[in-house]
Scaffold this active site. Structure first.
Site, PDB file in Angstrom:
ATOM      1  N   SER A  61       0.682  -1.127  -0.017  1.00 28.65           N
ATOM      2  CA  SER A  61       0.156  -0.024   0.152  1.00 28.65           C
ATOM      3  C   SER A  61       0.931   1.178   0.049  1.00 28.65           C
ATOM      4  O   SER A  61       2.153   1.390   0.234  1.00 28.65           O
ATOM      5  CB  SER A  61      -0.976  -0.102   1.161  1.00 28.65           C
ATOM      6  OG  SER A  61      -1.644  -1.167   1.271  1.00 28.65           O
TER       7      SER A  61
HETATM    8  N1  SAH Z   1       0.004  -5.400   3.998  1.00 26.44           N
HETATM    9  C1  SAH Z   1       0.777  -5.912   2.801  1.00 26.44           C
HETATM   10  C2  SAH Z   1      -0.223  -5.572   1.732  1.00 26.44           C
HETATM   11  C3  SAH Z   1      -0.359  -6.563   0.370  1.00 26.44           C
HETATM   12  S1  SAH Z   1      -1.624  -6.833  -0.436  1.00 26.44           S
HETATM   13  C4  SAH Z   1       1.787  -4.928   2.646  1.00 26.44           C
HETATM   14  O1  SAH Z   1       2.160  -4.136   3.228  1.00 26.44           O
HETATM   15  O2  SAH Z   1       2.682  -5.358   1.529  1.00 26.44           O
HETATM   16  C5  SAH Z   1      -2.955  -7.747   0.310  1.00 26.44           C
HETATM   17  C6  SAH Z   1      -2.207  -9.177   0.719  1.00 26.44           C
HETATM   18  O3  SAH Z   1      -3.390  -9.956   1.138  1.00 26.44           O
HETATM   19  C7  SAH Z   1      -1.761  -9.842  -0.688  1.00 26.44           C
HETATM   20  O4  SAH Z   1      -0.344 -10.427  -0.406  1.00 26.44           O
HETATM   21  C8  SAH Z   1      -2.843 -10.904  -0.623  1.00 26.44           C
HETATM   22  O5  SAH Z   1      -2.247 -12.406  -1.236  1.00 26.44           O
HETATM   23  C9  SAH Z   1      -3.141 -11.298   0.733  1.00 26.44           C
HETATM   24  N2  SAH Z   1      -4.655 -11.895   0.854  1.00 26.44           N
HETATM   25  C10 SAH Z   1      -5.587 -11.909   0.019  1.00 26.44           C
HETATM   26  N3  SAH Z   1      -6.616 -12.444   0.420  1.00 26.44           N
HETATM   27  C11 SAH Z   1      -6.144 -13.402   1.603  1.00 26.44           C
HETATM   28  C12 SAH Z   1      -6.711 -14.204   2.344  1.00 26.44           C
HETATM   29  N4  SAH Z   1      -7.976 -14.804   2.481  1.00 26.44           N
HETATM   30  N5  SAH Z   1      -5.930 -14.742   3.375  1.00 26.44           N
HETATM   31  C13 SAH Z   1      -4.545 -14.308   3.568  1.00 26.44           C
HETATM   32  N6  SAH Z   1      -3.976 -13.304   2.861  1.00 26.44           N
HETATM   33  C14 SAH Z   1      -4.740 -12.788   1.631  1.00 26.44           C
END
Ligand code: SAH
Length: 214
Positions: A61
């Site tokens: 993000s």
């Molecule tokens: N907090 C992260 C943002 C990554 S984007 C950062 O600082 O980089 C959101 C993330 O959520 C992705 O890596 C995606 O794979 C994960 N995600 C999506 N659905 C999910 C689920 N049901 N369980 C665990 N992770 C999930």
């Protein structure tokens, strides 16, 4: 500690201008080297206020969104926190500096392996990760004082509400997976249910159930 780089100072000033007033949150962002969480081609943009690709079709993000979500979560240093969506681990690293223990769930194995390696190098020993579907939470470690979800769902996952302590706070993007109409909301668990307060229109990757096929 080395003096803060000019590009980090510039970013912090921008975050302050755009509404991050909590000094503990600003300090956690200052102490988290975002350049360790982005891929080589994006290194020159690591301290710009922009979202960046992290692989597996996901993004880290924008720092402003990380700051506003962290500020809205009102984390205390005695708290046990759950994060859904480890991704690059950047948001986890910021949270880990503010809470006692962070539990983080990610559904992509390669992203999780990279994030765990970053936590080791940064000596963030209060983070425990696991591969799985975070929409089910982490029942063995529940209840949590705080929960942050960093992927968007159309509805609040009921398992997460269940695993939140009374008066606990959850921050998550709610809305359609196309990302056309999403809003960050702050949820408080009350004796009769939940209280939902929207605070920022956003665009997140979707929360996906189950694990990806290998
Ligand atoms: N907090 C992260 C943002 C990554 S984007 C950062 O600082 O980089 C959101 C993330 O959520 C992705 O890596 C995606 O794979 C994960 N995600 C999506 N659905 C999910 C689920 N049901 N369980 C665990 N992770 C999930």
């Amino acid at each position: 500690m080395s003096p803060t780089e000019p590009r980090v100072i510039r970013l912090l000033m921008e975050l302050r201008r755009q509404g991050i007033a909590d000094t503990a949150v600003l300090s956690a962002i200052e102490r988290t080297p975002r350049d360790m969480f982005v891929a080589e081609p994006f290194l020159d943009q690591a301290y710009e206020n922009t979202a960046l690709p992290i692989g597996c079709g996901q993004t880290v993000s924008q720092p402003l969104v990380v700051g506003l979500m962290t500020q809205a979560l009102a984390v205390g240093d005695r708290m046990k926190v759950l994060e859904v969506g480890t991704g690059s681990g950047y948001q986890s690293a910021v949270l880990a500096l503010l809470c006692r223990r962070l539990y983080s769930v990610e559904r992509y194995k390669p992203l999780l392996a990279q994030a765990e390696d970053r936590f080791r190098r940064l000596r963030l020993h209060n983070i425990t990760c696991r591969l799985g579907d975070g929409s089910r939470g982490w029942p063995e470690q529940a209840p949590f004082d705080r929960i942050m979800v960093t992927a968007a769902a159309p509805d609040v996952p009921p398992a997460l509400v269940e695993q939140l302590k009374p008066d606990g706070i959850m921050v998550l993007p709610l809305g359609d997976s196309a990302g056309i109409c999403q809003e960050l909301v702050r949820i408080t668990k009350t004796p009769d249910g939940i209280d939902i307060q929207p605070f920022l229109p956003v665009r997140f990757v979707p929360l996906v159930e189950g694990l990806p096929e290998e």
